[in-house]
Design a protein around this motif. Structure first.
Motif, PDB file in Angstrom:
ATOM      1  N   ASN A  43       0.839  -1.190   0.000  1.00  0.00           N
ATOM      2  CA  ASN A  43       0.000   0.000   0.000  1.00  0.00           C
ATOM      3  C   ASN A  43       0.874   1.240   0.000  1.00  0.00           C
ATOM      4  N   GLY A  44       0.602   2.135  -0.925  1.00  0.00           N
ATOM      5  CA  GLY A  44       1.372   3.363  -0.991  1.00  0.00           C
ATOM      6  C   GLY A  44       0.900   4.387   0.020  1.00  0.00           C
ATOM      7  N   CYS A  45       1.824   5.016   0.690  1.00  0.00           N
ATOM      8  CA  CYS A  45       1.604   6.160   1.583  1.00  0.00           C
ATOM      9  C   CYS A  45       0.939   5.812   2.910  1.00  0.00           C
ATOM     10  N   PHE A  46      -0.200   5.111   2.878  1.00  0.00           N
ATOM     11  CA  PHE A  46      -0.996   4.903   4.080  1.00  0.00           C
ATOM     12  C   PHE A  46      -0.693   3.555   4.736  1.00  0.00           C
ATOM     13  N   PRO A  47      -0.465   3.526   6.045  1.00  0.00           N
ATOM     14  CA  PRO A  47      -0.264   2.249   6.733  1.00  0.00           C
ATOM     15  C   PRO A  47      -1.563   1.457   6.808  1.00  0.00           C
ATOM     16  N   TYR A  48      -1.449   0.147   6.810  1.00  0.00           N
ATOM     17  CA  TYR A  48      -2.622  -0.712   6.920  1.00  0.00           C
ATOM     18  C   TYR A  48      -2.315  -1.862   7.860  1.00  0.00           C
ATOM     19  N   SER A  49      -3.363  -2.493   8.356  1.00  0.00           N
ATOM     20  CA  SER A  49      -3.223  -3.648   9.243  1.00  0.00           C
ATOM     21  C   SER A  49      -4.223  -4.712   8.811  1.00  0.00           C
ATOM     22  N   THR A  50      -3.750  -5.937   8.690  1.00  0.00           N
ATOM     23  CA  THR A  50      -4.640  -7.043   8.326  1.00  0.00           C
ATOM     24  C   THR A  50      -4.661  -8.133   9.394  1.00  0.00           C
TER      25      THR A  50
END
Length: 216
Positions: A43-50
């Motif tokens: 994912n570009g720029c934004f952090p994510y959590s799965t």
């Protein structure tokens, strides 16, 4: 560099936000070249959590044999370079891993990934948004979610469909109706149609009278 996710190039501004969503990875289940049991997400720029082992990530890898996830890059310490029309972003803040992301200007969208060795990974992403100055980031379009209005319409249409189906089943198997009598609230719809016709006729008559007065 103009801000945390925008970079200046001789051809214009490149916006890394166009390669990301705010709530989920834009690129997920990316197949790994030479490793059929590995799937990557980015994912570009934004952090994510799965999962618990893929939190605040820029990139993660999933081992489908063991069903385990591993974070390989975070959204910090990015190194941006632009040369010969190819954008390269290097991430070095995912444990001991290094992730090289190559963004190539192309009208055809595609994404590939690979594990080079135990601690080195790469993504090869082709997109028109890799062409500096070609894509403008729009939060609503990049969030990957639905607007409140769209959700309301979906709920309304679904409720109407459920009501219509339930009414037909009730009329057919409980009331033993057939044919046009299976239409729910048939008399109401007939009356509504009748009133609508009268309303249209009334408006037409009003318009015709006004035109007659104007001619006189």
């Amino acid at each position: 560099k103009t801000d945390d996710c925008q970079y200046s190039t001789p051809e214009g501004i490149f916006d890394l936000r166009t390669f990301g969503y705010k709530n989920q990875p834009k690129y997920k289940n990316v197949a790994a070249s030479g490793s059929p049991f590995l799937k990557f997400s980015f994912n570009g720029c934004f952090p994510y959590s799965t999962t618990d082992t893929c939190k605040n990530a820029a990139a993660c890898v999933t081992d489908q044999i063991t069903s385990t996830d591993m974070l390989i890059a975070r959204q910090v310490n990015r190194k941006f370079t632009y040369a010969h029309g190819i954008i390269t972003i290097v991430y070095t803040d995912g444990a001991a891993s290094t992730v090289n992301v190559f963004l190539i200007c192309n009208d055809t969208e595609s994404a590939q990934a690979a594990q080079i060795n135990d601690n080195t990974y790469l993504f090869n992403i082709e997109s028109k948004c890799a062409c500096p100055g070609k894509c403008i980031y729009t939060p609503d379009e990049s969030s990957g979610g639905l607007t409140g209005g769209a959700i309301f319409i979906i709920i309304l249409v679904s409720a109407m469909a459920i009501y219509a189906i339930a009414s037909v089943i009730f009329l057919r198997f409980v009331k033993h109706e057939q044919g046009i009598n299976l239409v729910p609230n048939r008399n109401l719809w007939l009356q509504l149609g009748h009133d609508s016709i009268h309303g249209v006729r009334f408006l037409v008559a009003k318009i015709q009278r006004r035109n007659t007065y104007e001619e006189v």
